[in-house]
Motif scaffolding. Structure first.
Motif, mmCIF file in Angstrom:
data_model
loop_
_atom_site.group_PDB
_atom_site.id
_atom_site.type_symbol
_atom_site.label_atom_id
_atom_site.label_comp_id
_atom_site.label_asym_id
_atom_site.label_seq_id
_atom_site.Cartn_x
_atom_site.Cartn_y
_atom_site.Cartn_z
ATOM 1 N N THR A 49 0.875 -1.094 0.303
ATOM 2 C CA THR A 49 0.138 -0.035 0.031
ATOM 3 C C THR A 49 1.028 1.130 -0.160
ATOM 4 O O THR A 49 0.457 2.488 -0.426
ATOM 5 C CB THR A 49 -0.747 0.066 1.318
ATOM 6 O OG1 THR A 49 -0.119 0.198 2.471
ATOM 7 C CG2 THR A 49 -1.895 -1.371 1.274
ATOM 8 N N LYS A 50 2.030 0.915 0.321
ATOM 9 C CA LYS A 50 3.078 2.344 0.466
ATOM 10 C C LYS A 50 4.112 2.247 -0.605
ATOM 11 O O LYS A 50 5.073 2.933 -0.796
ATOM 12 C CB LYS A 50 3.566 2.526 1.952
ATOM 13 C CG LYS A 50 2.549 2.680 2.866
ATOM 14 C CD LYS A 50 3.256 2.676 4.455
ATOM 15 C CE LYS A 50 1.954 3.305 5.363
ATOM 16 N NZ LYS A 50 2.786 3.302 6.510
ATOM 17 N N ASN A 51 4.078 1.134 -1.446
ATOM 18 C CA ASN A 51 5.324 0.807 -2.218
ATOM 19 C C ASN A 51 6.461 0.826 -1.647
ATOM 20 O O ASN A 51 7.545 1.534 -2.253
ATOM 21 C CB ASN A 51 5.200 1.796 -3.591
ATOM 22 C CG ASN A 51 3.821 1.702 -4.417
ATOM 23 O OD1 ASN A 51 3.233 0.842 -4.202
ATOM 24 N ND2 ASN A 51 3.782 2.524 -5.141
ATOM 25 N N THR A 52 6.681 0.255 -0.482
ATOM 26 C CA THR A 52 7.966 0.294 0.260
ATOM 27 C C THR A 52 8.301 -1.014 0.840
ATOM 28 O O THR A 52 7.511 -2.144 1.253
ATOM 29 C CB THR A 52 7.636 1.218 1.350
ATOM 30 O OG1 THR A 52 7.266 2.374 0.920
ATOM 31 C CG2 THR A 52 9.058 1.518 2.314
ATOM 32 N N VAL A 53 9.666 -1.288 0.795
ATOM 33 C CA VAL A 53 10.169 -2.258 1.315
ATOM 34 C C VAL A 53 11.145 -2.006 2.493
ATOM 35 O O VAL A 53 11.906 -1.024 2.470
ATOM 36 C CB VAL A 53 10.972 -3.094 0.383
ATOM 37 C CG1 VAL A 53 12.379 -2.368 -0.390
ATOM 38 C CG2 VAL A 53 11.593 -4.457 0.862
ATOM 39 N N TYR A 54 11.076 -2.844 3.433
ATOM 40 C CA TYR A 54 11.861 -2.497 4.853
ATOM 41 C C TYR A 54 12.892 -3.583 5.081
ATOM 42 O O TYR A 54 12.888 -4.667 4.750
ATOM 43 C CB TYR A 54 10.973 -2.249 5.944
ATOM 44 C CG TYR A 54 9.817 -1.373 5.753
ATOM 45 C CD1 TYR A 54 8.673 -1.716 5.389
ATOM 46 C CD2 TYR A 54 9.976 -0.019 6.022
ATOM 47 C CE1 TYR A 54 7.627 -0.844 5.090
ATOM 48 C CE2 TYR A 54 8.799 0.778 5.747
ATOM 49 C CZ TYR A 54 7.946 0.440 5.481
ATOM 50 O OH TYR A 54 6.717 1.430 5.122
ATOM 51 N N LEU A 55 13.966 -3.132 5.766
ATOM 52 C CA LEU A 55 14.699 -3.984 6.353
ATOM 53 C C LEU A 55 15.298 -3.659 7.887
ATOM 54 O O LEU A 55 15.799 -2.667 8.049
ATOM 55 C CB LEU A 55 16.229 -4.174 5.553
ATOM 56 C CG LEU A 55 17.318 -5.079 5.958
ATOM 57 C CD1 LEU A 55 16.968 -6.549 5.687
ATOM 58 C CD2 LEU A 55 18.656 -5.023 5.203
ATOM 59 N N GLN A 56 14.660 -4.577 8.663
ATOM 60 C CA GLN A 56 15.073 -4.355 10.110
ATOM 61 C C GLN A 56 16.124 -5.193 10.462
ATOM 62 O O GLN A 56 16.140 -6.383 10.179
ATOM 63 C CB GLN A 56 13.777 -4.741 10.893
ATOM 64 C CG GLN A 56 13.940 -4.867 12.315
ATOM 65 C CD GLN A 56 13.834 -3.324 12.919
ATOM 66 O OE1 GLN A 56 13.336 -2.691 12.306
ATOM 67 N NE2 GLN A 56 14.832 -3.028 13.772
ATOM 68 N N MET A 57 17.153 -4.349 11.004
ATOM 69 C CA MET A 57 18.491 -5.080 11.396
ATOM 70 C C MET A 57 18.572 -4.686 12.841
ATOM 71 O O MET A 57 18.825 -3.786 13.290
ATOM 72 C CB MET A 57 19.654 -4.276 10.552
ATOM 73 C CG MET A 57 19.331 -4.276 9.159
ATOM 74 S SD MET A 57 20.701 -3.493 8.028
ATOM 75 C CE MET A 57 20.284 -1.689 8.450
ATOM 76 N N ASP A 58 18.860 -5.940 13.371
ATOM 77 C CA ASP A 58 18.901 -5.997 14.870
ATOM 78 C C ASP A 58 20.474 -6.670 15.269
ATOM 79 O O ASP A 58 20.815 -7.489 14.196
ATOM 80 C CB ASP A 58 17.963 -6.791 15.693
ATOM 81 C CG ASP A 58 16.552 -6.166 15.431
ATOM 82 O OD1 ASP A 58 15.615 -6.813 15.156
ATOM 83 O OD2 ASP A 58 16.445 -5.140 15.341
ATOM 84 N N SER A 59 20.917 -6.372 16.427
ATOM 85 C CA SER A 59 22.144 -6.918 16.913
ATOM 86 C C SER A 59 23.384 -6.624 15.846
ATOM 87 O O SER A 59 24.297 -7.623 15.394
ATOM 88 C CB SER A 59 21.953 -8.685 17.004
ATOM 89 O OG SER A 59 21.152 -8.743 18.064
ATOM 90 N N LEU A 60 23.308 -5.566 15.541
ATOM 91 C CA LEU A 60 24.328 -5.241 14.288
ATOM 92 C C LEU A 60 25.677 -5.181 14.831
ATOM 93 O O LEU A 60 25.934 -4.771 16.044
ATOM 94 C CB LEU A 60 23.826 -3.579 13.875
ATOM 95 C CG LEU A 60 22.756 -3.766 12.988
ATOM 96 C CD1 LEU A 60 22.296 -2.225 12.692
ATOM 97 C CD2 LEU A 60 23.074 -4.199 11.337
ATOM 98 N N GLN A 61 26.460 -5.772 14.060
ATOM 99 C CA GLN A 61 27.994 -5.796 14.341
ATOM 100 C C GLN A 61 28.759 -5.306 13.065
ATOM 101 O O GLN A 61 28.255 -4.842 12.100
ATOM 102 C CB GLN A 61 28.366 -7.243 14.525
ATOM 103 C CG GLN A 61 27.696 -7.947 15.498
ATOM 104 C CD GLN A 61 27.927 -7.425 16.918
ATOM 105 O OE1 GLN A 61 29.054 -6.883 17.267
ATOM 106 N NE2 GLN A 61 26.906 -7.477 17.625
ATOM 107 N N SER A 62 29.937 -4.838 13.540
ATOM 108 C CA SER A 62 30.766 -4.007 12.382
ATOM 109 C C SER A 62 30.839 -4.590 11.195
ATOM 110 O O SER A 62 30.747 -3.667 10.221
ATOM 111 C CB SER A 62 32.207 -3.704 13.134
ATOM 112 O OG SER A 62 32.831 -5.077 13.344
ATOM 113 N N GLU A 63 30.837 -5.858 10.769
ATOM 114 C CA GLU A 63 30.774 -6.322 9.651
ATOM 115 C C GLU A 63 29.687 -6.041 8.792
ATOM 116 O O GLU A 63 29.625 -6.322 7.457
ATOM 117 C CB GLU A 63 30.970 -7.978 9.664
ATOM 118 C CG GLU A 63 29.817 -8.499 10.461
ATOM 119 C CD GLU A 63 30.435 -9.010 11.789
ATOM 120 O OE1 GLU A 63 31.251 -8.105 12.450
ATOM 121 O OE2 GLU A 63 29.767 -9.836 12.280
ATOM 122 N N ALA A 64 28.561 -5.466 9.429
ATOM 123 C CA ALA A 64 27.355 -5.029 8.821
ATOM 124 C C ALA A 64 27.586 -3.571 8.055
ATOM 125 O O ALA A 64 26.669 -3.059 7.284
ATOM 126 C CB ALA A 64 26.073 -4.959 9.752
#
Length: 115
Positions: A74-89
């Protein structure tokens, strides 16, 4: 004119969370498979997560259980929720739309994980 515009990137501390978004225009969004790729400095671009038109998801082994891809047709949108992020991200994250053909890329957005 097709546009994929990423937003929500920035600096986050190790162990933190971030949600990035990609808003699409100029395409019939619900008919496109969507994906997030990333490219770290000096490395090849790699697939992070993908979601089909039907909502099926696929993740790189390195992010399984920590990242979640979702879409809102409905919003023409894709999301990426990123948790427990580390430096390699730390990388530039790119939004990708495909049917698989034609396919389109966003300009990318920087995500930096650092204390």
């Amino acid at each position: 004119q097709v546009q994929l515009v990423e937003s929500g990137g920035g600096l986050v501390q190790p162990g933190g969370s971030l949600r990035i978004s990609c808003a699409a225009s100029g395409i019939l969004f619900r008919f496109y498979n969507m994906a997030w790729y990333r490219q770290a400095s000096g490395k090849r671009r790699e697939l992070v997560a993908a979601i089909t038109t039907g909502g099926n998801t696929n993740y790189a082994d390195s992010v399984k259980g920590r990242f979640t891809i979702s879409r809102d047709n409905t919003k023409n949108t894709v999301y990426l929720q990123m948790d427990s992020l580390q430096s390699e991200a730390t990388a530039v994250y790119y939004c990708h739309a495909n049917r698989p053909v034609p396919s389109y890329w966003g300009p990318g957005i920087q995500v930096t994980v650092s204390s």
